[in-house]
Structure formats: C-alpha cells, structure tokens
Write a protein that holds these residues in place. Sequence first.
Motif, PDB file in Angstrom:
ATOM      1  N   LEU A  47      22.880  17.069   0.489  1.00 51.95           N
ATOM      2  CA  LEU A  47      24.077  17.180   1.310  1.00 51.95           C
ATOM      3  C   LEU A  47      25.079  18.051   0.576  1.00 51.95           C
ATOM      4  N   SER A  49      28.675  19.198   0.252  1.00 55.63           N
ATOM      5  CA  SER A  49      30.043  18.823   0.617  1.00 55.63           C
ATOM      6  C   SER A  49      30.967  19.969   0.233  1.00 55.63           C
ATOM      7  N   PRO A  55      29.965  17.506   5.595  1.00 59.90           N
ATOM      8  CA  PRO A  55      28.730  17.643   4.823  1.00 59.90           C
ATOM      9  C   PRO A  55      27.636  18.342   5.620  1.00 59.90           C
ATOM     10  N   THR A  56      26.927  19.259   4.956  1.00 57.79           N
ATOM     11  CA  THR A  56      25.866  20.043   5.587  1.00 57.79           C
ATOM     12  C   THR A  56      24.547  19.730   4.914  1.00 57.79           C
ATOM     13  N   LEU A  57      23.511  19.430   5.713  1.00 57.43           N
ATOM     14  CA  LEU A  57      22.199  19.121   5.169  1.00 57.43           C
ATOM     15  C   LEU A  57      21.499  20.413   4.751  1.00 57.43           C
ATOM     16  N   CYS A  74      26.788  19.225  -4.349  1.00 53.53           N
ATOM     17  CA  CYS A  74      25.473  19.110  -3.716  1.00 53.53           C
ATOM     18  C   CYS A  74      24.794  17.886  -4.304  1.00 53.53           C
ATOM     19  N   CYS A  77      20.222  13.139  -0.730  1.00 52.30           N
ATOM     20  CA  CYS A  77      20.480  12.125   0.289  1.00 52.30           C
ATOM     21  C   CYS A  77      20.311  10.737  -0.346  1.00 52.30           C
TER      22      CYS A  77
END
Length: 269
Positions: A47, A49, A55-57, A74, A77
């Motif tokens: 993730l 941030s 947050p972007t996967l 980063c 998960c």
Amino acid sequence: MSCTALFWRDPLLPHVESRRACDSRANYKAHSHPTLSIGAVDQGTSLFSGAAAGPTLIRAGSVVWVPADCVHACNPCPGTAWSYQMLHLDAAWVEAVRQVPALASSASRRQVLLSDDPGLYRRFCQLNDLLFSTASWQDKDAALIEFIGDFSTAEQPAISRIVDPARASEGVRRVVALLRQAPHAISPLEQLAQLAGLSRYQLIRAFRTATGMTPHAYQLDQRIIQARSSLRAGEPPAALAQRLGFADQAHFQRVFKAHVGVTPGMYKA
C-alpha cells in the motif's frame, strides 16, 4: 519468514544507491528522500500512502517513480510480506541526464508515477541485477544513464502530485528552512510557532499542508536523511546519535529503523 535487506553502493558512483528487500514485513513511517526513488515490487502487494486519492495498491510487476522530497510510505498489506527493489538517485544528476524541457522536468518532479508495464519492470530488474554484479563501474554508470534517459514520465500514469513548500507562507518557509539547516536542534513547537507568526494549531495545519508532515515529524525525517548520508561516509552510529540530538543510541536506532527498515549498523555495513 525472515527478511533480507541488501544495499549496493559504489564510491565511484555517488549519485546512486540500490536496495533489495526479500520477504519484508517492515512497516515504515511516513518519510521522504532528497533523491528520486524508483521502486519495483517483485512479490506480494504494498500500500503506497501519500497519493492524493488515499492509499494505492501496488502489485508485483509494478514500478513506482517517487520524486525527491515526496512524503510517502510503502508497506505490505496487513499480515503479509513482500519483496521489492529500490533505486535512490541524485535528483540533479537525473535532470542532467534526462535533459528534458524545463516545463516537462518541473511536472515530473511533482508527480508520483505508477506503471504496470511488464517491459519497464523487466528493464528495471536487469539494471539492478547489473548494479549488484561484479561488472565495472563504467558499465553500471552507462546502464543507469540509458535507463533514466529512456524512462518516459509522460507515458506513465500519475497517482499523485506532491506538495510544494515553496508555495507556503513566508512564516512556514522560515520554519522549514530552520528545520532543514539544524535538524539536531531542540525546537519546541511554541518557538517554531513564534518564528512563523502563527498559533501552534495554525502552524501544525499550515506546515502539514506545505510538507505533508507535522513540524516534529519533519525534523525527525531530516535527521534520518542526514544520518543516512553520514553513515555512508563512515560516521559511527553512536557518535551520530549524539550529534543529531537523539536521546540515546536506542532512540536513534528505533527512529532510524522506522524510517529505513533496517538498523543504522545494518545500513552502514
């Protein structure tokens, strides 16, 4: 599952540092780098941030471009491990290599880019394999120049624009300058607020808008940035902890590991 972190550096190539992390469960605090950072996920998911939309996967096979001074983190998960590679490149060196028009250069400096292009991931892995190999420094430098020169920021999707402290109020810029120049100094929030001509609440809000961090977090981040540089230059961790204003070596080690993922001793070695 154990985590292995490896660093590659060469005194003949001071503009680059590479890192490999395998099966990592380390969680990073929000931090920044004075360098351009290019990372690739080898296994698992992370993730990111720091993106404007939250947050972007980031999945295996992705490559992320993080401009200098971008506050981010980063982390794997929850309950999982991931493996990744990361290049840190001197921002001025990158711009000199790319020789892109000023407007395009300015735009790419302010954007976090995320690519799922398999070809780009493959070329990144090939470059990092070369850096960790016994090839000559000349071959490594040539490969770096070619990779950066070929990297088209215009073709990569942007997931965020980074904040720009230069657009902050004059008072906030004074505080930013102070914390950059003297990250080791004791700087109570009340004194920083007076320097900015704001209340403590106003300073925290305005400073976070300008930098992505509170003043205290920003000061710790600047200390770790300086610590990484000093460790690479050979300064012992114990002396460094005292010089940078940490309470003791244990405090320095905790903060350093939260920002870098390894202890100062491991990073230095």
